[in-house]
Design a protein around this motif. Structure first.
Motif, PDB file in Angstrom:
ATOM      1  N   GLY A  34      43.805  60.666  72.895  1.00 29.90           N
ATOM      2  CA  GLY A  34      42.393  60.367  73.091  1.00 29.90           C
ATOM      3  C   GLY A  34      41.547  61.537  72.647  1.00 29.90           C
ATOM      4  O   GLY A  34      42.059  62.636  72.457  1.00 29.90           O
ATOM      5  N   TYR A 206      49.782  55.674  75.264  1.00 30.35           N
ATOM      6  CA  TYR A 206      48.565  55.116  75.864  1.00 30.35           C
ATOM      7  C   TYR A 206      47.378  55.784  75.171  1.00 30.35           C
ATOM      8  O   TYR A 206      47.428  56.981  74.884  1.00 30.35           O
ATOM      9  CB  TYR A 206      48.495  55.450  77.356  1.00 30.35           C
ATOM     10  N   MET A 208      43.372  56.709  75.570  1.00 28.95           N
ATOM     11  CA  MET A 208      42.367  56.842  76.613  1.00 28.95           C
ATOM     12  C   MET A 208      40.990  57.076  76.005  1.00 28.95           C
ATOM     13  O   MET A 208      40.851  57.854  75.054  1.00 28.95           O
ATOM     14  CB  MET A 208      42.762  58.041  77.483  1.00 28.95           C
ATOM     15  N   GLU A 209      39.993  56.363  76.543  1.00 27.59           N
ATOM     16  CA  GLU A 209      38.603  56.571  76.109  1.00 27.59           C
ATOM     17  C   GLU A 209      37.741  56.644  77.356  1.00 27.59           C
ATOM     18  O   GLU A 209      37.810  55.746  78.205  1.00 27.59           O
ATOM     19  CB  GLU A 209      38.131  55.380  75.256  1.00 27.59           C
ATOM     20  N   ARG A 212      39.211  55.691  80.719  1.00 30.36           N
ATOM     21  CA  ARG A 212      39.926  54.405  80.848  1.00 30.36           C
ATOM     22  C   ARG A 212      41.016  54.291  79.800  1.00 30.36           C
ATOM     23  O   ARG A 212      40.864  54.801  78.684  1.00 30.36           O
ATOM     24  CB  ARG A 212      38.959  53.237  80.619  1.00 30.36           C
ATOM     25  N   THR A 214      42.615  52.220  77.056  1.00 29.96           N
ATOM     26  CA  THR A 214      42.113  51.101  76.253  1.00 29.96           C
ATOM     27  C   THR A 214      43.221  50.434  75.436  1.00 29.96           C
ATOM     28  O   THR A 214      43.025  49.340  74.927  1.00 29.96           O
ATOM     29  CB  THR A 214      40.991  51.582  75.297  1.00 29.96           C
ATOM     30  N   LEU A 215      44.343  51.094  75.289  1.00 30.02           N
ATOM     31  CA  LEU A 215      45.466  50.516  74.540  1.00 30.02           C
ATOM     32  C   LEU A 215      46.767  51.078  75.103  1.00 30.02           C
ATOM     33  O   LEU A 215      46.826  52.250  75.468  1.00 30.02           O
ATOM     34  CB  LEU A 215      45.387  50.969  73.081  1.00 30.02           C
ATOM     35  N   LYS A 227      42.960  50.242  64.567  1.00 30.84           N
ATOM     36  CA  LYS A 227      41.968  51.008  65.343  1.00 30.84           C
ATOM     37  C   LYS A 227      42.457  52.441  65.587  1.00 30.84           C
ATOM     38  O   LYS A 227      41.699  53.396  65.473  1.00 30.84           O
ATOM     39  CB  LYS A 227      41.726  50.333  66.699  1.00 30.84           C
TER      40      LYS A 227
END
Ligand code: ATP
Length: 235
Positions: A34, A206, A208-209, A212, A214-215, A227
């Motif tokens: 992230g 994972y 993170m943005e 949260r 997000t994927l 993405k």
């Protein structure tokens, strides 16, 4: 092995984690990627008890740990390689390693682990009497990893091990991460901004943005995700 359930973590009024859930199985390398400020470091700090979550649960081997103190969490088998390495600059390499074993009493085991580390990083064996602060950035990173391994963790938390290191050294560090995982059977939770390298070494990842997730997917699928490619792999 580790389960983060809907974590919400705050710094005063600032909410850094907004319901983070992550699962890690024994033997895996999991990466959390992230942008700057997404909450990656806070996630690790929540696991190791330095910044405990306000709500949510953290289970390690089925046992809740989110209300335990950091030293108790280490004694259960979780240790961290912090961002920026944070070795003890005025202590020798050997003394830095002793600090990693601070909570242990099994002298034979400690000796064995020190020998394993000197095999893994021969440069640290050569420099065992040298002050930590006189090592190069890459050597300090090796020392930080080794110090964490001296606690004989079942789960190793690593925060940005590639930060500020030359590409060749980064490659070496990632080879060691793979080796510690396969040879030493240590589960690894790796936080990285270098998403490309992290996803190449990890089994799953994972994204993170802003506090949260997000994927979440296999590392292979994330590497191929349009993405992810655009936002994190510079492709
Ligand atoms: P980086 O890659 O820059 O380390 P990160 O993804 O690890 O970023 P965090 O360091 O976890 O992100 O930060 C998450 C949020 O929490 C950010 O908005 C940050 O400004 C805030 N934050 C982090 N540490 C503190 C602190 N000690 N006090 C107040 N806010 C903080």
């Amino acid at each position: 092995m580790l389960e983060l359930k809907n974590l919400q973590t705050f710094y005063g009024n600032i909410q850094a984690l907004k319901g983070v859930s992550i699962e890690i199985s024994e033997g895996e390398i999991i990466t959390l990627i992230g942008a700057n400020g997404a909450g990656k470091t806070t996630t690790l700090m929540s696991v190791c008890g330095i910044v405990p979550p306000r709500t949510g649960e953290i289970l390690f081997m089925g046992q809740p740990i989110h209300k335990l103190t950091p030293n108790l969490i280490v004694s259960l088998g979780i240790s961290q390689v912090p961002e920026g390495r944070r070795i003890f600059p005025y202590l020798t390499v050997r003394e830095n390693l002793d600090m990693g074993a601070f909570l242990r009493t099994d002298k034979d085991g400690i000796k064995q682990d020190m020998e394993y580390i000197f095999e893994l990083f021969p440069i640290l064996a050569e420099r065992r009497h040298q002050a930590g602060g006189t090592l190069s950035g890459g050597e300090q990173q090796m020392l930080a990893i080794s110090r964490a391994l001296m606690a004989r963790p079942r789960l190793l938390l690593m925060d940005e091990p590639s930060l500020g290191l030359a590409p060749l050294v980064v490659k070496q560090i990632f080879e060691i991460i793979r080796k510690v995982n396969t040879e030493n059977n240590t589960t690894i939770f790796l936080v990285e901004q270098n998403a490309n390298l992290a996803l190449k070494v990890a089994h799953r990842g994972y994204v993170m943005e802003t506090g949260r997730i997000t994927l979440a997917d296999s590392a292979e699928k994330l590497l191929a995700d349009e993405k992810v490619k655009k936002a994190y792999l510079g492709l």
